[in-house]
Write an enzyme that holds these catalytic residues in place. Structure first.
Site, PDB file in Angstrom:
ATOM      1  N   ASP A   1      -1.094   5.267  -2.553  1.00 48.61           N
ATOM      2  CA  ASP A   1      -1.706   4.547  -1.436  1.00 48.61           C
ATOM      3  C   ASP A   1      -2.836   5.396  -0.859  1.00 48.61           C
ATOM      4  O   ASP A   1      -2.756   5.889   0.267  1.00 48.61           O
ATOM      5  CB  ASP A   1      -0.634   4.245  -0.383  1.00 48.61           C
TER       6      ASP A   1
ATOM      7  N   HIS B   1      -4.794  -5.393   1.975  1.00 54.21           N
ATOM      8  CA  HIS B   1      -4.715  -3.957   1.705  1.00 54.21           C
ATOM      9  C   HIS B   1      -4.538  -3.761   0.203  1.00 54.21           C
ATOM     10  O   HIS B   1      -3.873  -4.555  -0.463  1.00 54.21           O
ATOM     11  CB  HIS B   1      -3.548  -3.326   2.468  1.00 54.21           C
TER      12      HIS B   1
ATOM     13  N   CYS C   1      -9.907   0.753   2.343  1.00 57.93           N
ATOM     14  CA  CYS C   1      -8.974   0.728   1.214  1.00 57.93           C
ATOM     15  C   CYS C   1      -9.615   0.254  -0.081  1.00 57.93           C
ATOM     16  O   CYS C   1      -9.433   0.876  -1.136  1.00 57.93           O
ATOM     17  CB  CYS C   1      -7.742  -0.100   1.541  1.00 57.93           C
TER      18      CYS C   1
END
Length: 295
Positions: A136, A119, A82
């Protein structure tokens, strides 16, 4: 005279090889900061760049400076997790003129205990729309497109994949969002996140924990994902799972010697001969189940 922005608050978009990035994700559309452009960028990025932690398993660790990230994800055509994906995507958005805020989330995957905020996500605004959008791109399993941050968003589809977005208030009255994804167990909470602004220095701290701590699952075994519009592949240790939008899946256990071939043919990650041999020989524990991720 305008005072130059403090570079620690920026995403170094001017240092990005934008043409190379857009070629890497197969984007050939309009380069204006519109909602249509954002939708196309998210779809292209999430389906072009795999999710992977292999540098950690190979003993090299993860660096987040933009030059290293674009060398790995663009020039070497590898993937990233991420923090790497969001660092690259944020630089592109900044270069293209989008307004956005970085955020941190807690990956839950149905867990009942508190997870660390490891995250990374983005809250994006466009020039032609007054709404805000969740992007995302670093989770490894979509969504394929930006998601409107609306309190009554509820269940929605991104392509064939099903999601749900809920908003509650945290202990001090701030926004606390939860993104759910549909799978074989129905809708399962995927992660929570707050809209508190985060910066590159914050991601550096989270990245250090995720890439070095013995408590991080990413230091324990390979974890790789390849997301498409109609199928999602996940490699957790030597367990290869193929998920479909209707909630069905297929699971196969691999031998360690099969990993380099599967990585190349399924996950679009080609290791050189030395790294392939190192991965096969690596002394990493077996997968500890699909619910153990920290990011």
């Amino acid at each position: 005279m305008t005072t130059p922005a403090d570079p620690t608050y920026t995403w170094l978009g001017e240092e990005l090889d934008l043409d190379a990035y857009l070629a890497r994700i197969g984007f050939a559309g309009d380069r204006t900061p519109t909602l249509a452009t954002l939708r196309a960028l998210v779809r292209a990025h999430t389906t072009a760049i795999p999710f992977e932690n292999l540098e950690i398993i190979l003993g090299r660790g993860i660096a987040l400076d933009l030059e290293t990230v674009q060398d790995k994800l663009i020039r070497r055509r590898r993937g990233g997790y991420c923090y790497e994906n969001v660092t690259l995507f944020a630089a592109a958005l900044e270069r293209l003129g989008f307004e956005f805020t970085a955020m941190s989330g807690r990956v839950t995957r149905g867990a009942t205990t508190l997870r660390p905020a490891t995250h990374s996500l983005l809250r994006v605004a466009t020039a032609d729309d007054d709404r805000h959008w969740l992007c995302d791109v670093g989770y490894g399993a979509g969504p394929l497109e930006p998601v409107e941050l609306a309190p009554d968003r509820g269940e929605f589809r991104a392509g064939a994949w099903r999601f749900r977005l809920d908003r509650q208030l945290d202990a001090v009255g701030g926004e606390l969002w939860t993104l759910y994804q549909f799978g074989k167990d129905g809708f399962v909470d995927r992660h929570t996140f707050a809209t508190t602004p985060q910066y590159r220095v914050d991601f550096a701290v989270g990245n250090h924990f995720v890439s070095t701590s013995p408590r991080s699952p990413f230091t324990m075994r390979p974890f790789v994902q390849r997301f498409h519009a109609d199928v999602h592949h996940q490699l957790d240790g030597t367990t290869w799972t193929t998920d479909y939008p209707d909630g069905t899946d297929e699971v196969r256990e691999l031998e360690a010697g099969e990993l380099p071939k599967v990585l190349a043919e399924v996950f679009d990650i080609e290791l050189d001969e030395a790294d392939a041999a190192r991965l096969i020989r690596a002394d990493w524990p077996a997968a500890r189940g699909r619910g153990g991720l920290a990011t």
